[in-house]
Design a protein around this motif. Structure first.
Motif, mmCIF file in Angstrom:
data_model
loop_
_atom_site.group_PDB
_atom_site.id
_atom_site.type_symbol
_atom_site.label_atom_id
_atom_site.label_comp_id
_atom_site.label_asym_id
_atom_site.label_seq_id
_atom_site.Cartn_x
_atom_site.Cartn_y
_atom_site.Cartn_z
ATOM 1 N N GLU A 84 0.709 -1.270 0.147
ATOM 2 C CA GLU A 84 0.021 -0.084 0.134
ATOM 3 C C GLU A 84 0.713 1.234 0.008
ATOM 4 O OE1 GLU A 84 -3.666 1.898 -0.293
ATOM 5 O OE2 GLU A 84 -3.250 -0.640 -0.500
ATOM 6 N N LEU A 85 1.951 1.265 0.724
ATOM 7 C CA LEU A 85 3.128 2.362 0.631
ATOM 8 C C LEU A 85 3.283 2.609 -0.722
ATOM 9 C CD1 LEU A 85 5.125 2.005 4.027
ATOM 10 C CD2 LEU A 85 3.095 3.272 3.662
ATOM 11 N N ARG A 86 3.868 1.693 -1.173
ATOM 12 C CA ARG A 86 4.439 1.651 -2.721
ATOM 13 C C ARG A 86 3.287 2.067 -3.782
ATOM 14 N NH1 ARG A 86 6.714 -3.832 -1.349
ATOM 15 N NH2 ARG A 86 8.913 -3.239 -0.470
ATOM 16 N N LYS A 87 2.238 1.687 -3.650
ATOM 17 C CA LYS A 87 1.205 2.148 -4.604
ATOM 18 C C LYS A 87 0.849 3.794 -4.357
ATOM 19 C CE LYS A 87 -3.168 0.777 -3.508
ATOM 20 N NZ LYS A 87 -4.389 -0.103 -3.682
ATOM 21 N N ARG A 88 0.836 4.044 -3.112
ATOM 22 C CA ARG A 88 0.623 5.513 -2.628
ATOM 23 C C ARG A 88 1.739 6.428 -3.062
ATOM 24 N NH1 ARG A 88 -4.863 6.369 -2.932
ATOM 25 N NH2 ARG A 88 -5.760 4.837 -1.298
ATOM 26 N N LEU A 89 2.991 5.881 -3.000
ATOM 27 C CA LEU A 89 3.944 6.916 -3.323
ATOM 28 C C LEU A 89 4.195 6.969 -4.919
ATOM 29 C CD1 LEU A 89 6.717 7.999 -2.466
ATOM 30 C CD2 LEU A 89 7.685 5.524 -2.712
ATOM 31 N N TRP A 90 3.661 6.069 -5.556
ATOM 32 C CA TRP A 90 3.833 6.224 -7.200
ATOM 33 C C TRP A 90 3.698 7.561 -7.747
ATOM 34 C CZ3 TRP A 90 6.895 3.385 -10.419
ATOM 35 C CH2 TRP A 90 6.472 3.586 -11.578
ATOM 36 N N PRO A 91 2.490 8.139 -7.424
ATOM 37 C CA PRO A 91 2.174 9.385 -8.359
ATOM 38 C C PRO A 91 2.943 10.783 -7.862
ATOM 39 C CG PRO A 91 0.094 8.330 -7.129
ATOM 40 C CD PRO A 91 1.520 7.566 -6.741
ATOM 41 N N TYR A 92 3.788 10.428 -6.852
ATOM 42 C CA TYR A 92 4.355 11.732 -6.289
ATOM 43 C C TYR A 92 5.924 11.803 -6.604
ATOM 44 C CZ TYR A 92 -0.054 11.910 -3.592
ATOM 45 O OH TYR A 92 -1.355 11.878 -3.407
ATOM 46 N N PRO A 93 6.146 12.708 -7.752
ATOM 47 C CA PRO A 93 7.636 12.480 -7.933
ATOM 48 C C PRO A 93 8.531 13.405 -7.092
ATOM 49 C CG PRO A 93 6.530 14.341 -9.309
ATOM 50 C CD PRO A 93 5.449 13.447 -8.585
ATOM 51 N N LEU A 94 8.108 14.136 -6.234
ATOM 52 C CA LEU A 94 8.859 14.970 -5.341
ATOM 53 C C LEU A 94 9.144 14.092 -4.060
ATOM 54 C CD1 LEU A 94 7.634 18.424 -5.633
ATOM 55 C CD2 LEU A 94 9.476 17.385 -7.134
ATOM 56 N N ILE A 95 8.479 13.002 -4.071
ATOM 57 C CA ILE A 95 8.732 12.077 -2.630
ATOM 58 C C ILE A 95 9.527 10.808 -3.199
ATOM 59 C CG2 ILE A 95 7.477 10.984 -0.656
ATOM 60 C CD1 ILE A 95 6.854 13.896 -0.841
ATOM 61 N N LYS A 96 10.494 10.526 -2.357
ATOM 62 C CA LYS A 96 11.352 9.533 -2.393
ATOM 63 C C LYS A 96 10.929 8.094 -1.907
ATOM 64 C CE LYS A 96 15.381 7.410 -4.183
ATOM 65 N NZ LYS A 96 15.430 7.392 -5.466
ATOM 66 N N ASP A 97 10.379 8.361 -0.613
ATOM 67 C CA ASP A 97 9.963 7.296 0.431
ATOM 68 C C ASP A 97 9.039 7.563 1.421
ATOM 69 O OD1 ASP A 97 10.403 4.539 1.038
ATOM 70 O OD2 ASP A 97 12.165 4.586 1.945
ATOM 71 N N ILE A 98 8.352 6.291 1.939
ATOM 72 C CA ILE A 98 7.363 6.522 2.955
ATOM 73 C C ILE A 98 7.860 5.603 3.698
ATOM 74 C CG2 ILE A 98 5.010 6.678 3.492
ATOM 75 C CD1 ILE A 98 4.042 7.144 0.717
#
Length: 518
Positions: A84-98
């Motif tokens: 779920e973290l990886r799925k939510r991270l995908w659309p945000y280019p300015l965020i590297k990791d959650i």
């Protein structure tokens, strides 16, 4: 042309040196000013771009932070949680990791997965509390891995190291520096550039640089401001090509300006020497403009006008050589020349016809014993009655009116008359008119020019005519050029006289002689 400029430079080296130096200073000032405006504009664009990126970053962080509750339904660091973290991270280019955090230790993340040894967030450059979450900047995550991390309770968001990458490229290229902080810049978040310490010191008034440019951009959405700065290069960063171009252009422009200045100076000196030579060698000639009675349209006099035709420069206007004579103390010589030659040439007409010859003289001539003696001598030699001569004087601010009044008595004893010329243009013509005993008043052409149509007449002229109609002096209007002007004078001042191209242009002696015969 090159040899001529070189010749000028040899003869006037000081003029060229001063001109070139002033041109270098001027060109440098213009170049520096233009570059300053260019640099300042680039800094503003740079600052606004960083601010826009910062706003976008904060917005992405807030959007992800708002999804924490969605992750809480899964067991921390389970496969479903990480997915779920990886799925939510995908659309945000300015965020590297959650990541999931416990006791300021990263236990797992979308990028790293579940860590065998949790990573500490306690090694960092700067830590800032922002409400319910904490920012740590330049946190040492692993050896050679530094990141900016926002975390709260058990949730952490890592900013992409490429979020401000392109701004670093521009900073290194243009030698820019930038600091992203809160509105008052008590807290600094991101530093861009290699000289941010100097920018920070100048911003907080701990250092001073006159040649340092600073711009400031603040967000209208978030509590964020961007300060950008750059050092303004005094000598264009010692760029040898720019400096060489500046000096070369300055030398060329300086030489051309000097050549032009010297050329004009020598031309004026040449004009003065030619003018003195024309007086000495009697190279002037005269034309005569008839003066008419408006009602009878008959010639009652003529005004002698001096002319100069130089064989090298051609016809030179009196508007040029008369001020030149006044400036160089030659006007009295001109007046003596006019008296001697105009009276001698016009004498046959004065003997034959009962008309008056008007001569323009300077106020200083009236009080000059040499001029007065010369005039009397010519009148006696040419057997001309004094009452046929009208001396036209023009008001001068520095003239001594009491001396003029005394001198006029000596002329009037011989019958010579006086006219007040260019009436209506001086600052106190009425004062002169009340103090001087003149037989004639000549109204300046500028007032006649106001009569453009039958329905457009200057009220000043109308009032002046009303005053002049009640005076015994003869009134002559100068510069009458149109039928409308003539009709206006005929209807309003029928007893006046006038001269101008409407009646006749200035004539040579032979032409005015023929006119009078007719």
């Amino acid at each position: 042309m090159k040899l001529r400029i070189l010749n000028f430079a040899i003869r006037r080296p000081r003029v060229y040196f001063v001109s070139v130096m002033l041109t270098i200073i001027l060109c440098y000032g213009i170049g520096s000013g233009s570059y300053y405006l260019y640099l300042h504009e680039k800094l503003e664009v740079y600052s606004n771009s960083i601010l826009s990126r910062s706003d976008s970053l904060i917005k992405q962080v807030q959007l992800i932070d708002g999804l924490r509750d969605e992750f809480s339904v899964y067991s921390p660091c389970s496969e479903q949680y990480l997915h779920e973290l990886r799925k939510r991270l995908w659309p945000y280019p300015l965020i590297k990791d959650i990541a999931y955090v416990r006791d300021q230790l990263v236990v797992c993340s979308a990028l790293w997965g579940k860590l065998s040894t949790p990573l500490s967030l306690n090694l960092y450059r700067n830590k800032v509390n922002r409400g319910s979450y904490i920012w740590v900047f330049d946190a040492l995550i692993e050896e050679n891995i530094i990141a900016d991390v926002l975390y709260t309770n058990n949730f952490a968001i890592t900013v992409s190291p490429f979020a401000f990458q392109r701004f670093w490229q521009e900073a290194e290229k243009m030698n820019f520096s930038a600091i992203v902080g809160d509105y008052n810049h008590k807290n600094h978040f991101f530093n861009i550039g290699n000289n941010t310490k100097l920018l920070e010191a100048i911003e907080h008034h701990q250092a001073h640089r006159l040649n340092y440019i600073i711009t400031r951009s603040c967000s209208s959405i978030e509590d964020i401001c961007v300060i950008t700065g750059a050092e303004f290069p005094i000598l264009f960063n010692n760029n040898i090509y720019i400096l060489a171009l500046l000096i070369s252009v300055s030398i060329i422009i300086g030489f051309l300006n000097s050549a032009l200045y010297i050329s004009i100076t020598e031309k004026n000196q040449s004009l003065l020497s030619r003018f003195e030579d024309a007086i000495l060698k009697e190279k002037f000639h005269f034309v005569y403009q008839p003066i008419y009675n408006v009602e009878a349209r008959s010639v009652i006099g003529a005004e002698a006008l001096i002319r100069w035709n130089d064989h090298h420069m051609g016809n030179i206007s009196p508007d040029i050589f008369i001020p030149l004579a006044e400036k160089n103390g030659l006007i009295n010589k001109v007046s003596l020349y006019v008296v001697e030659h105009a009276l001698a040439e016009f004498a046959p007409i004065l003997h034959r016809y009962n008309i008056i010859l008007s001569i323009n003289v300077n106020c200083s001539d009236i009080c000059n014993d040499v001029f007065r003696a010369k005039l009397f001598t010519i009148l006696e030699r040419e057997k001309i009655p004094g009452n046929l001569i009208m001396l036209e004087i023009t008001e001068r601010q520095n003239a001594n009116i009491e001396e003029i009044k005394k001198a006029m008595i000596l002329y009037k004893d011989s019958g010579i008359q006086f006219a007040l010329d260019d009436f209506g243009t001086g600052y106190s013509n009425l004062n002169w008119l009340s103090l001087l005993d003149v037989e004639e008043i000549k109204i300046d052409k500028s007032l006649i020019d106001c009569i453009s149509t039958e329905f457009s007449v200057n009220p000043i002229l109308t009032g002046l005519i009303g005053m002049l109609n009640n005076m015994p002096n003869l009134v002559v209007f100068e510069g009458v050029e149109t039928e409308t002007q003539y009709r206006f004078l005929l209807e309003n001042v029928p007893d006046c006289c006038a001269q101008g191209w409407y009646f006749s242009k200035p004539m040579k002696f032979e032409e005015i002689s023929a006119l009078l015969i007719c």
